[in-house]
Design an enzyme around this catalytic site. Structure first.
Site, short mmCIF file in Angstrom:
data_model
loop_
_atom_site.label_atom_id
_atom_site.label_comp_id
_atom_site.label_asym_id
_atom_site.label_seq_id
_atom_site.Cartn_x
_atom_site.Cartn_y
_atom_site.Cartn_z
N THR A 131 -8.38 0.85 1.58
CA THR A 131 -9.84 0.69 1.52
C THR A 131 -10.53 1.99 1.13
OG1 THR A 131 -11.75 0.39 2.96
CG2 THR A 131 -9.76 1.08 4.03
N ASP A 132 -11.73 1.86 0.58
CA ASP A 132 -12.52 3.08 0.27
C ASP A 132 -13.07 3.72 1.55
OD1 ASP A 132 -14.43 1.14 0.94
OD2 ASP A 132 -15.71 1.53 -0.80
N GLU A 133 -12.96 3.00 2.69
CA GLU A 133 -13.56 3.53 3.93
C GLU A 133 -12.83 4.78 4.42
OE1 GLU A 133 -14.79 0.51 6.73
OE2 GLU A 133 -14.96 -0.98 5.14
N TYR A 156 -10.92 1.67 12.49
CA TYR A 156 -10.31 0.94 11.36
C TYR A 156 -9.97 1.91 10.22
CZ TYR A 156 -10.20 -1.69 6.96
OH TYR A 156 -9.86 -2.17 5.71
N LYS A 160 -6.32 3.09 8.64
CA LYS A 160 -5.95 2.89 7.24
C LYS A 160 -5.65 4.25 6.58
CE LYS A 160 -5.87 -0.44 5.07
NZ LYS A 160 -4.80 -1.46 4.84
#
Ligand code: NAD
Ligand code: TYD
Length: 350
Positions: A131-133, A156, A160
């Site tokens: 993810t870009d998060e 989260y 990741k």
């Protein structure tokens, strides 16, 4: 079969679209869908593939190393596309341990099983979907690129980010052929109604409050899920080993503007007078550690591999709302039982 491809998390939202794309597009590949079937995984998402000769399902927890080893022993796996994860930020704030377990230890278990099973790394690939998060939060300007330093804020995104680091460590330490992509927010059919778009569509249908965190000023870059699956296909087949690719829609929306668009589209499709559901908007306490803005620069993927998003957002949103309205049986089944329990207290407080 020419190749055995293991897709983890194939019963989830993005995974089910990817499994469908691969099973239909590559009849010479055997697609092995490995999934634990958590609350977010649902085999009805793949009902149309049940009788496909090149599709098999294995109910396995990626954290169960010996069960994962057994799958590697049973099929001669050529490539892995790893999507299985705990994926919802709000749940990660409530229960960070399950995110560390699945996203970090589960990824490690797959990496180790692949490394042990593969006598030679020739022609093999471990593709990690992220993810870009992991990049943290942007201010008003700029974009995440593949060289943006990692600065995750939520449990989260921290889990990741850690899994991404393990994937790179297996590449750098053992020479495992890996590739990673970091994608922006997805939307579309089969998304579990806990994420913003399907949650709000479901609540508009049922005249329930629409809990907008803070002032609704946070910005996300939305991509139609099928475009994400297309990007994964391109990267899996043509990406360079050891590389990272960012995937995004160049499609930024402030939450409140997106919510007003969803209300408009859903009210029209439900035959309600325009603006009927505006009254459901309820501003609530902001999410802890809420990232202000995500925006992806996906030019590397466009320039090197020729991928671009195919769908305009307004078209994608209408398609998505229509899908949820046409699939009320699916929506009712995933929002019964444990789902009602999960949200009961929450709605009684706002
Ligand atoms: P999802 O929550 O809809 O699906 C996750 C799937 O993984 C489910 O089928 C679930 O049963 C399975 N799973 C969970 N824990 C497991 C375990 N321990 N063992 C085996 N299977 C397990 O998630 P999604 O939105 O489809 O996301 C898929 C992947 O894409 C995730 O890795 C996520 O981080 C990443 N991603 C998601 C988005 C997004 O907007 N949804 C954006 C970028 C990246
Ligand atoms: P979400 O779909 O949970 O994705 P992510 O947090 O991974 O980006 O949330 C998208 C945006 O919508 C995010 O800024 C948080 C906000 N949001 C709300 O305002 N209310 C909600 O009930 C939810 C679930 C999200």
């Amino acid at each position: 079969m020419k190749k055995n491809i293991l897709i983890t998390g194939g019963a989830g939202f993005i995974g089910s679209h990817l499994v469908r794309l691969f099973v239909n597009k590559y009849p010479d590949y055997r697609i092995i869908n490995l999934d634990k079937l958590t609350y977010a995984g649902n085999l009805t998402n793949l009902k149309d593939l049940e009788n496909s000769p090149n599709y098999v399902f294995e109910k396995v927890d990626i954290c169960d190393f010996s069960a994962v080893q057994t799958v590697f022993a049973k099929y001669s796996i050529d490539g892995i596309i790893h999507l299985a994860a705990e994926s919802h930020v709000d749940r990660s704030i409530k229960d960070p341990f399950s995110f560390a377990r699945t996203n970090i230890l589960g990824t490690l278990s797959l990496l180790q099983a692949a490394k042990e099973a593969w006598q030679t790394f020739d022609g093999k690939l471990f593709y990690h979907v992220s993810t870009d998060e992991v990049y943290g939060s942007l201010g008003k300007e700029g974009f995440f690129t593949e060289t943006t330093p990692y600065q995750p804020h939520s449990p989260y995104s921290a889990s990741k980010a850690s899994s991404d680091h393990f994937v790179r460590a297996f590449h750098d330490t053992y020479g495992l052929p890996t590739v990673i992509s970091n994608c922006s927010n997805n939307y579309g059919p089969y998304q579990f109604p806990e994420k913003l778009i399907p949650l709000f569509i479901n609540n508009i249908i049922n005249n329930k409050p629409l809990p907008v965190y803070g002032k609704g000023e946070n910005v996300r870059d939305w991509l139609y899920v099928v475009d994400h699956a297309r990007a994964i296909d391109v990267i899996f087949h043509s990406g360079k080993i050891g590389e990272t690719y960012n995937i995004g829609g160049f499609n930024e929306w402030k939450n409140i503007d997106l919510i007003r668009l969803m209300i408009k589209v859903t009210d029209i499709l439900l035959g309600r007078p325009e603006g009927t559901s505006e009254k459901l908007i309820t501003f609530v306490t902001d999410r802890a550690g809420h990232d202000l803005r995500y925006a992806i620069d996906s030019n590397k993927l466009k320039n090197e591999l020729g991928w671009e998003p195919s769908l305009q957002f307004e078209e994608g949103i209408e398609k998505t709302v229509r899908w949820y309205l046409d699939n009320s049986e699916w929506l009712n089944s995933v929002t019964s039982g444990a789902y009602q329990e999960y949200y009961k207290n929450y709605y009684s407080k706002i």
